[in-house]
Design a protein around this motif. Sequence first.
Motif, PDB file in Angstrom:
ATOM      1  N   ASP A 244       0.144 -12.448  11.011  1.00  0.00           N
ATOM      2  CA  ASP A 244       0.444 -11.674  10.428  1.00  0.00           C
ATOM      3  C   ASP A 244       0.810 -10.124  10.483  1.00  0.00           C
ATOM      4  OD1 ASP A 244      -2.339 -12.845   8.581  1.00  0.00           O
ATOM      5  OD2 ASP A 244      -3.127 -12.208  10.091  1.00  0.00           O
ATOM      6  N   VAL A 245       1.038  -9.240   9.485  1.00  0.00           N
ATOM      7  CA  VAL A 245       2.115  -8.416   9.746  1.00  0.00           C
ATOM      8  C   VAL A 245       1.730  -7.261   9.150  1.00  0.00           C
ATOM      9  CG1 VAL A 245       4.483  -7.672  10.167  1.00  0.00           C
ATOM     10  CG2 VAL A 245       3.742 -10.205  10.187  1.00  0.00           C
ATOM     11  N   PHE A 246       2.349  -5.928   9.364  1.00  0.00           N
ATOM     12  CA  PHE A 246       1.540  -4.789   9.127  1.00  0.00           C
ATOM     13  C   PHE A 246       2.786  -3.890   9.295  1.00  0.00           C
ATOM     14  CE2 PHE A 246      -2.924  -5.473  10.017  1.00  0.00           C
ATOM     15  CZ  PHE A 246      -3.204  -5.229   9.539  1.00  0.00           C
ATOM     16  N   VAL A 247       4.144  -2.916   8.197  1.00  0.00           N
ATOM     17  CA  VAL A 247       5.133  -2.889   8.806  1.00  0.00           C
ATOM     18  C   VAL A 247       5.536  -1.489   7.868  1.00  0.00           C
ATOM     19  CG1 VAL A 247       7.306  -2.694   7.193  1.00  0.00           C
ATOM     20  CG2 VAL A 247       6.358  -5.206   7.677  1.00  0.00           C
ATOM     21  N   GLY A 248       5.442  -0.409   8.419  1.00  0.00           N
ATOM     22  CA  GLY A 248       5.518   1.201   8.194  1.00  0.00           C
ATOM     23  C   GLY A 248       6.655   1.484   7.928  1.00  0.00           C
ATOM     24  N   PRO A 249       7.194   2.968   7.998  1.00  0.00           N
ATOM     25  CA  PRO A 249       8.093   3.611   8.555  1.00  0.00           C
ATOM     26  C   PRO A 249       8.669   3.394   9.463  1.00  0.00           C
ATOM     27  CG  PRO A 249       6.471   5.164   7.917  1.00  0.00           C
ATOM     28  CD  PRO A 249       5.971   3.834   7.270  1.00  0.00           C
ATOM     29  N   ASP A 250       8.074   3.594  10.474  1.00  0.00           N
ATOM     30  CA  ASP A 250       8.442   3.970  12.040  1.00  0.00           C
ATOM     31  C   ASP A 250       7.885   2.179  12.806  1.00  0.00           C
ATOM     32  OD1 ASP A 250       6.199   4.645  11.892  1.00  0.00           O
ATOM     33  OD2 ASP A 250       6.740   6.413  13.223  1.00  0.00           O
ATOM     34  N   PHE A 251       6.934   2.049  12.585  1.00  0.00           N
ATOM     35  CA  PHE A 251       5.733   0.566  13.204  1.00  0.00           C
ATOM     36  C   PHE A 251       6.717  -1.042  12.848  1.00  0.00           C
ATOM     37  CE2 PHE A 251       3.022   2.172   9.763  1.00  0.00           C
ATOM     38  CZ  PHE A 251       2.384   1.382  10.242  1.00  0.00           C
ATOM     39  N   VAL A 252       6.041  -2.246  13.503  1.00  0.00           N
ATOM     40  CA  VAL A 252       6.260  -3.034  12.613  1.00  0.00           C
ATOM     41  C   VAL A 252       5.021  -4.044  13.484  1.00  0.00           C
ATOM     42  CG1 VAL A 252       7.289  -5.628  12.296  1.00  0.00           C
ATOM     43  CG2 VAL A 252       8.305  -3.885  11.805  1.00  0.00           C
ATOM     44  N   ILE A 253       4.187  -4.214  12.992  1.00  0.00           N
ATOM     45  CA  ILE A 253       3.255  -5.094  13.970  1.00  0.00           C
ATOM     46  C   ILE A 253       3.338  -6.463  13.354  1.00  0.00           C
ATOM     47  CG2 ILE A 253       0.234  -4.954  14.615  1.00  0.00           C
ATOM     48  CD1 ILE A 253       0.713  -1.589  13.800  1.00  0.00           C
ATOM     49  N   THR A 254       2.817  -7.713  14.701  1.00  0.00           N
ATOM     50  CA  THR A 254       2.678  -8.751  14.077  1.00  0.00           C
ATOM     51  C   THR A 254       1.032  -9.318  15.156  1.00  0.00           C
ATOM     52  OG1 THR A 254       4.098  -9.167  16.260  1.00  0.00           O
ATOM     53  CG2 THR A 254       5.001  -9.300  14.387  1.00  0.00           C
TER      54      THR A 254
ATOM     55  N   TYR B 166       1.024  -1.417   0.068  1.00  0.00           N
ATOM     56  CA  TYR B 166       0.151  -0.093   0.537  1.00  0.00           C
ATOM     57  C   TYR B 166       0.857   0.916   0.343  1.00  0.00           C
ATOM     58  CZ  TYR B 166      -3.413  -3.182   1.219  1.00  0.00           C
ATOM     59  OH  TYR B 166      -4.875  -4.517   0.780  1.00  0.00           O
ATOM     60  N   GLU B 167      -0.016   2.688   0.297  1.00  0.00           N
ATOM     61  CA  GLU B 167       0.930   3.802  -0.168  1.00  0.00           C
ATOM     62  C   GLU B 167       1.357   3.957   1.477  1.00  0.00           C
ATOM     63  OE1 GLU B 167       0.278   8.412  -1.297  1.00  0.00           O
ATOM     64  OE2 GLU B 167      -1.284   6.855  -1.393  1.00  0.00           O
ATOM     65  N   ASP B 168       1.039   3.601   2.203  1.00  0.00           N
ATOM     66  CA  ASP B 168       1.727   4.398   3.211  1.00  0.00           C
ATOM     67  C   ASP B 168       2.200   2.682   4.335  1.00  0.00           C
ATOM     68  OD1 ASP B 168       1.080   6.862   2.796  1.00  0.00           O
ATOM     69  OD2 ASP B 168      -0.873   6.111   4.041  1.00  0.00           O
ATOM     70  N   TYR B 169       1.921   1.470   4.419  1.00  0.00           N
ATOM     71  CA  TYR B 169       2.327   0.074   4.435  1.00  0.00           C
ATOM     72  C   TYR B 169       2.114  -0.534   3.405  1.00  0.00           C
ATOM     73  CZ  TYR B 169      -2.533  -1.503   4.552  1.00  0.00           C
ATOM     74  OH  TYR B 169      -3.926  -1.685   4.619  1.00  0.00           O
ATOM     75  N   LEU B 170       3.263  -1.801   3.879  1.00  0.00           N
ATOM     76  CA  LEU B 170       2.926  -3.411   3.671  1.00  0.00           C
ATOM     77  C   LEU B 170       2.058  -4.393   4.493  1.00  0.00           C
ATOM     78  CD1 LEU B 170       4.538  -4.315   1.453  1.00  0.00           C
ATOM     79  CD2 LEU B 170       6.378  -5.296   3.224  1.00  0.00           C
ATOM     80  N   PHE B 171       1.503  -5.197   4.205  1.00  0.00           N
ATOM     81  CA  PHE B 171       0.766  -5.932   4.831  1.00  0.00           C
ATOM     82  C   PHE B 171       1.044  -7.572   4.071  1.00  0.00           C
ATOM     83  CE2 PHE B 171      -3.212  -8.709   5.086  1.00  0.00           C
ATOM     84  CZ  PHE B 171      -2.893  -8.917   6.456  1.00  0.00           C
ATOM     85  N   VAL B 172       1.558  -8.461   5.054  1.00  0.00           N
ATOM     86  CA  VAL B 172       2.009  -9.577   4.755  1.00  0.00           C
ATOM     87  C   VAL B 172       1.879 -10.678   5.551  1.00  0.00           C
ATOM     88  CG1 VAL B 172       4.361 -10.667   4.899  1.00  0.00           C
ATOM     89  CG2 VAL B 172       4.307  -8.363   5.155  1.00  0.00           C
ATOM     90  N   VAL B 173       0.827 -11.253   5.170  1.00  0.00           N
ATOM     91  CA  VAL B 173       0.266 -12.810   5.660  1.00  0.00           C
ATOM     92  C   VAL B 173       1.439 -14.042   5.474  1.00  0.00           C
ATOM     93  CG1 VAL B 173      -1.795 -14.903   6.201  1.00  0.00           C
ATOM     94  CG2 VAL B 173      -1.536 -12.249   5.190  1.00  0.00           C
ATOM     95  N   LEU B 174       2.217 -14.936   6.545  1.00  0.00           N
ATOM     96  CA  LEU B 174       2.611 -16.085   6.792  1.00  0.00           C
ATOM     97  C   LEU B 174       2.468 -17.190   7.444  1.00  0.00           C
ATOM     98  CD1 LEU B 174       6.122 -14.345   6.736  1.00  0.00           C
ATOM     99  CD2 LEU B 174       5.382 -15.164   4.663  1.00  0.00           C
TER     100      LEU B 174
END
Length: 331
Positions: A107-117, A81-89
């Motif tokens: 499920d992982v959300f990756v942004g410029p200053d955050f990582v959410i697992t 996405y424009e503001d983040y990356l969404f990964v499913v593993l």
Amino acid sequence: MPSLPKPRLRRPARGRGSAVAHAPEPETPNVEVVEHDGLRWVNIVQPRQVDRAWLEEHFAFHPLDYEDVFSRNQRPKVDEYEDYLFVVLHFPAFDKQVGRLNAAEVDVFVGPDFVITLPNQPIQPLEYLFTQAQQRDDVRASLFGKGAGYLLYKIVDDCVDASFPMLRKIGNKLERLEEDIFEGRSGEIVRDLSNAKQEIINFRKIVRPQRSALADLERTKRYIPDDLDIYFDDINDASERIWDMLENFKEVVEGLESTNESVLSHQLNDVLRVLTAFSAVMLPLTFVASIFGMNVHVPGQDSITAFWIVIAFMVGLLGGMFYLFRRRGWL
């Protein structure tokens, strides 16, 4: 990005003389946060609806991504996405309740200053890495000092490497089964062979769709600088090694199953050969005895000498047939 929430205490209004209604306590979000050098790692194990509300309050993720997080049958993928990356593993995890391998999704959300697992169940390497980041300053500095892309790499790499001890256990199990086959325990290990084959099949179901997702993750450039390409290429190499080992195990277990069936068939043939030889030996003796047992006059019927002659003939016939069968290798 909005800052982390601060608890706000609200006191319900009470009228004079009115009874106090004890409302059920609201659920609290199961959110764990580690922060260092402007980068946050948010970990939410087995997310619930209250955790979704917390995420929607603090992050502007697409509604379809939230649906993917809370859905059960989600394939591994990488969405940019424009503001983040969404990964499913998916990663293999042993379920003690059913006694077999199942897919653990993270499920992982990756942004410029955050990582959410958001793992749908506790994943041991992920939990260990997060605990180390919480408790040790040096680990936290090494994980967070190179940005969100490097933190994502460490999370995925540790989860992928956790498959190798599982594969070693499967390999040891196959070696023990091979020894049992040639030690005469073929009939006892049929169920063990079936369980090992099912375990390999489940492992392959988890790893096969994961390979394309890891390849997509290596090609993406969002939040992953060029100097990290070699790291994600190493993850792909590990994934290919896992797949090669599973292919080898698949061939081995199929070979063991075929060998075990051959051993069982050989044992059955031995039993049938003995029974057939016994029947073939008894058939002429039964024929001779039936002739002299008929209710008609036969030569030597009233003579004891004729009886012993018949017995001697039957013994000689028995010995000759045993000699012939042994010479032909039938016994």
